[in-house]
Design an enzyme around this catalytic site. Structure first.
Site, PDB file in Angstrom:
ATOM      1  N   GLU A 226       0.832  -1.212   0.000  1.00 52.78           N
ATOM      2  CA  GLU A 226       0.000   0.000   0.000  1.00 52.78           C
ATOM      3  C   GLU A 226       0.855   1.246   0.000  1.00 52.78           C
ATOM      4  O   GLU A 226       0.567   2.213  -0.705  1.00 52.78           O
ATOM      5  CB  GLU A 226      -0.930  -0.005   1.218  1.00 52.78           C
ATOM      6  CG  GLU A 226      -2.018   1.067   1.180  1.00 52.78           C
ATOM      7  CD  GLU A 226      -1.612   2.377   1.858  1.00 52.78           C
ATOM      8  OE1 GLU A 226      -2.395   3.343   1.798  1.00 52.78           O
ATOM      9  OE2 GLU A 226      -0.513   2.440   2.451  1.00 52.78           O
ATOM     10  N   GLU A 227       1.914   1.240   0.792  1.00 50.40           N
ATOM     11  CA  GLU A 227       2.762   2.429   0.904  1.00 50.40           C
ATOM     12  C   GLU A 227       3.495   2.734  -0.402  1.00 50.40           C
ATOM     13  O   GLU A 227       3.959   3.854  -0.597  1.00 50.40           O
ATOM     14  CB  GLU A 227       3.776   2.244   2.041  1.00 50.40           C
ATOM     15  CG  GLU A 227       3.175   1.993   3.413  1.00 50.40           C
ATOM     16  CD  GLU A 227       2.397   3.183   3.961  1.00 50.40           C
ATOM     17  OE1 GLU A 227       2.329   4.225   3.274  1.00 50.40           O
ATOM     18  OE2 GLU A 227       1.852   3.066   5.071  1.00 50.40           O
ATOM     19  N   GLU A 253      -7.575   1.848   7.855  1.00 47.37           N
ATOM     20  CA  GLU A 253      -6.320   2.570   7.662  1.00 47.37           C
ATOM     21  C   GLU A 253      -5.898   3.262   8.947  1.00 47.37           C
ATOM     22  O   GLU A 253      -6.599   3.222   9.958  1.00 47.37           O
ATOM     23  CB  GLU A 253      -6.462   3.608   6.543  1.00 47.37           C
ATOM     24  CG  GLU A 253      -5.771   3.204   5.244  1.00 47.37           C
ATOM     25  CD  GLU A 253      -4.262   3.106   5.367  1.00 47.37           C
ATOM     26  OE1 GLU A 253      -3.688   3.494   6.408  1.00 47.37           O
ATOM     27  OE2 GLU A 253      -3.633   2.626   4.418  1.00 47.37           O
TER      28      GLU A 253
END
Length: 895
Positions: A226-227, A253
């Site tokens: 995701e990052e 999140e």
């Protein structure tokens, strides 16, 4: 104007200003004793009321449940059980996508936990428990939002999935829950986002014991990238076979470490989905303000919500921890720093919401529920209010029309006093604005930015105190010029003028379909008082008047204070990663609540006993008043600043550090002739806040650090090795650079090769174009900067075709391989904007190969710098720095 009206206005003016004709102040004081004016005791009560309100809203904002143990029936979410695996996952250290810590340790530990849960429940009747893994590749583009937009290709990123259902056959309908287990390159990811993964594992334990709750299948996605710009979620929702049955999702999140999780996005449309949260959440915390602020791009961040919405065409909810944002993407984001009770609260909310959602008939036929935009918010965290935006518009317009009608009647019947009250109201607002502007400038000039960064209450001292003080004292000074018997009408007119201003603001929000206008609608509740006054006499008893005014002001002022507390707690840590001047934004947040309080009390100020005479209420006294407010506030700030000279603080329990980024870069720059013009090793020091790079202690003391000087004139990135296109977040003061002696020696230096170059002519306009093919070899994380000459535009790439020709483009390539080496092939087409002869080499390509993990991630220079920071910050606040730092291999060439 008729003679009768002139005479009436003249009599009105005479009565209002009668005080000026009194023979002496003693007569004036006697008159004040004979009428019903507020005394100091009333103002003590008002002060106590707002003090309790501020303390109460702050308490409710921070209130969390106690962590619970599992119950015997296995129907209760348990933070105490969830935090055990969370601590273990967090302790694996930094885990960016592609790293050993991410792909082996973290991924395999999650897989082991899933297999253990399945084994423990293999005899549970009617339970279907499937586990799957995925390594996926793909390409897509991200429009400008958190970044300035880019095209992305990824290869071999990982996902782990579990699917729980009832019965042997897979349901054709499912709900998706998502978290990610990768981290920012220099973060343990305790909160972002392993806390969500631990929460999901606990939910899997509960559903494994209670399959009767699974009216439909639930898919739990643990995504591993995701990052790196939302890659793994894209791979799942566009390529995995389970994606077709998904009807809704909940994305979990974190941009902070615990606290109350906030529902800040919902949709698109599908009101039934939002209702599931609003009706079922045990501890609701949501606001349409958060959704509109986030979608505006003001909040610097993006989530997998975008991917599921845009590429999967699935509606969903976006829940995130947003408190304690100081540690997000830093070394301090560890499991032990997550506020106790946070997981319990979030887990209970998600569990109850998911149970409600699985029972919803709209999950089977969502199209049958009419979509409509809604207004939703929690009132002080106690309960949720939700209603359609169409109803909000109707109520808003009725209220606005009522206020305008009352104001029109007052203007016609009391023209002079209306003009007088309007003048004084405007003067009060201008005074508050002037004081705020002066405090913003003087605080910044005298004490520097971010003084309130660690101690939020200093923002109240710097901006709240002078706003309230200036507003009330100036209004009291202006009232002193009036005859006591005129103050009742004058005060009521002030209140009506204030309501008219709020109505104007609400009208603008209504016109532009901004749902956040509900806040101003609540501030119009005191219009009830004006309506009662219009149809009958309002009691003149000062105690009754005070209590009723406070009761009617409570909903609006309480929500204004509550919203300000929420925004400050979210945005103050964000100011640590914003290069813009933070003082105006923070002063506005504080002044909003202060202004709501002061201006709503204007009528009571006018109806209060006043020790000033008319001779003591002139222009000179007004100037002295303003100067006194500024002087006293600055003196208080000076005293506090002498105790805490730095806005940062190092504390093992609650550190508030300066955010920095450092790149150690091998830089090789070529000219058009193919000759090396620069072959240097440079050290980039980047400060993410407004105080700039000169605020970094060792940068400030080293004269060899200089500002950026671009080697290529048309390079918008100025050879800075950006991982993502975020140059818009920084300005010149944020970056310093110097040459260093330590030359980096990489086993596999970055390479860019021009495979082919084919010239052509556009048949429509006769302008030339060139199609290039390139090969790039570097690490698993490569940033590509495409920069044609000023007479050329980019019309196409092999990743995606831009909607319109671009002056430059940013490509990002990432892959997961054991040796952290990847090769990429891509094409670029550029077109000439004029019909002049083609340039020989009109395209500049820059490559930054980032070492985000592995033994080559950090040089000795970086390691020594970090060691020095960690040693000095214990005793020196100015050294309280947190650093994201890694090596980069960079090359620029013309083609």
């Amino acid at each position: 104007m008729s003679t009768g009206i002139r005479r009436r206005h003249a009599d009105e003016k005479k009565n209002i200003l009668e005080k000026e004709s009194l023979q002496n102040d003693e007569t004036q004081r006697e008159m004040e004793k004979d009428i019903s004016l507020l005394r100091p005791a009333h103002w003590n009560f008002i002060g106590l009321f707002f003090l309790v309100l501020i303390i109460g809203t702050t308490f409710l904002h921070k209130c969390l449940p106690e962590p619970k143990d599992p119950n015997q029936e296995e129907t209760q979410f348990s933070e105490k059980r969830a935090v055990k695996v969370l601590q273990e996952l967090s302790d694996y250290g930094w885990k960016p996508a592609g790293s050993y810590n991410c792909e082996e340790l973290t991924r395999n530990r999650i897989l082991k936990e899933l297999n253990d849960i399945r084994s423990q429940n293999q005899n549970v009747e009617n339970l279907r428990f499937d586990i799957d893994t995925q390594y996926v590749s793909g390409c897509f583009d991200i429009p400008a939002h958190d970044t300035e937009g880019m095209n992305i290709c990824y290869r071999n990123v990982s996902n782990v999935m579990a699917r729980l259902g009832k019965g042997e056959k897979k349901d054709k309908i499912s709900v998706l829950l998502n978290c990610h287990y990768d981290s920012w390159p220099t973060s343990n990811a305790g909160s972002d986002d392993l806390s969500s993964c631990a929460l999901m594992l606990e939910l899997i334990r509960l559903y494994s014991k209670n399959p009767h709750l699974l009216n439909h299948d639930v898919i739990f996605l643990f995504n591993g990238a995701e990052e790196s710009s939302l890659l793994a979620a894209h791979g799942f929702i566009t390529q995995h076979s389970w994606r077709h049955e998904i009807r809704a999702f909940i994305n979990l999140e974190a941009s902070g470490s615990g606290g109350r999780e906030l529902l800040f996005q919902a949709g698109p449309a599908n009101q039934w989905l939002l209702n599931s949260y609003l009706e079922a959440a045990i501890h609701p915390h949501c606001s349409v303000i958060g959704q509109e602020v986030f979608q505006s791009g003001v909040y610097p961040g993006d989530t997998d919500f975008r991917i599921f919405r845009d590429h999967g065409r699935v509606p969903g909810l976006d829940l995130a921890f947003v408190q304690n944002g100081y540690w997000w993407h830093t070394e301090f984001d560890t499991a032990e720093r997550i506020t106790k009770g946070s997981l319990q609260r979030a887990g209970e909310n998600v569990y109850s919401t998911l149970n409600h959602l699985l029972k919803s008939p709209y999950l089977e036929k969502p199209a049958e529920y009419a979509d409509r935009k809604t207004v939703f918010f929690d009132f002080l965290g106690l309960f949720v209010i939700i209603y359609p935006l169409s109803i909000a518009h109707l109520v808003n317009m009725l209220t606005i029309c009522t206020v305008i009608a009352l104001m029109s009647h007052r203007f016609y019947s009391k023209t002079f006093i209306t003009f007088l009250a309007l003048r004084d109201y405007v003067l009060t607002i201008l005074t508050i604005a002037l004081v705020l502007k002066a405090m913003t400038f003087m605080s910044l000039f005298t004490y520097g930015a971010l003084r309130w960064y660690t101690r939020h209450w200093l923002a109240l001292v710097a901006y709240g105190l002078p706003s309230v003080w200036a507003g009330i004292s100036v209004q009291g000074l202006l009232t002193a010029r009036l005859a006591p018997k005129a103050r009742e009408e004058y005060g009521s007119t002030l209140e009506l003028i204030h309501l008219t201003l709020i109505s104007g603001i609400l009208l603008a929000f209504t016109y532009y379909d901004i749902a956040s206008g509900f806040l101003f609608a609540l501030l119009l509740v005191p219009a009830i008082k004006s309506i009662i006054t219009y149809f009958g006499a309002w009691p003149t008893c000062p105690t009754f008047n005070t209590i009723l005014t406070l009761i009617l002001s409570f909903p609006g002022c309480a929500m204004a204070i509550y919203t300000t507390e929420m925004l400050l707690s979210i945005f103050i840590p964000i100011m640590g990663r914003s290069s813009y001047n933070p003082e105006p934004a923070v002063s506005f947040f504080v002044a909003f609540s202060a202004g709501c309080i002061v201006l709503s009390l204007g009528g009571l100020v006018a109806k209060s006993r006043n020790s000033r005479s008319s001779n003591e209420a002139g222009l000179l006294e007004l100037i002295y008043n303003i100067l006194g407010v500024l002087l006293v506030t600055l003196t208080i700030l000076y005293v506090f600043s002498s105790f805490w000279p730095s806005p940062y603080r190092f504390d093992n329990v609650y550190p508030t550090a300066k955010r920095t980024q450092f790149f150690h870069v091998n830089q090789m720059l070529y000219d058009r002739n193919g000759q090396i013009s620069v072959n240097d090793t440079r050290f980039y020091a980047i400060s993410h806040d407004y105080r700039g790079a000169e605020d970094i202690p060792f940068v400030k003391k080293d004269p060899e650090y200089t500002g950026l000087q671009c080697h290529y004139e048309n390079n918008p990135w100025c050879e800075t090795p950006f991982l993502f296109p975020t140059k818009g977040r920084l300005n010149e003061r944020n970056i310093r650079v110097r040459s260093v002696d330590e030359r980096l020696k990489f086993k596999h230096p970055v390479k860019i090769l021009g495979i082919s170059k084919r010239h052509g002519v556009d048949s429509k306009d006769g302008k030339g174009n060139i199609e290039y093919s390139f090969s790039v070899i570097g690490t698993g994380q490569i940033s590509v900067y495409i920069i044609p000459d000023t007479t050329w535009l980019i019309t196409n790439t092999s990743v995606t075709q831009p909607k319109t020709p671009q002056e430059n483009m940013f490509l990002y390539y990432t892959c997961s391989t054991p040796n952290n080496i990847c090769e990429w092939m891509f094409k670029v087409t550029i077109k000439k904007t004029t019909q002049t002869p083609s340039d020989d080499k009109p395209l500049l390509i820059g490559i930054s190969s980032h070492y985000l993990h592995g033994p080559e991630m950090q040089s000795e220079s970086i390691k020594n710098m970090i060691a020095k920071i960690q040693e000095n910050r214990v005793n020196s606040p100015e050294w309280t720095v947190t650093a994201s730092a890694w090596n980069v291999d960079q090359v620029y060439k013309y083609f």
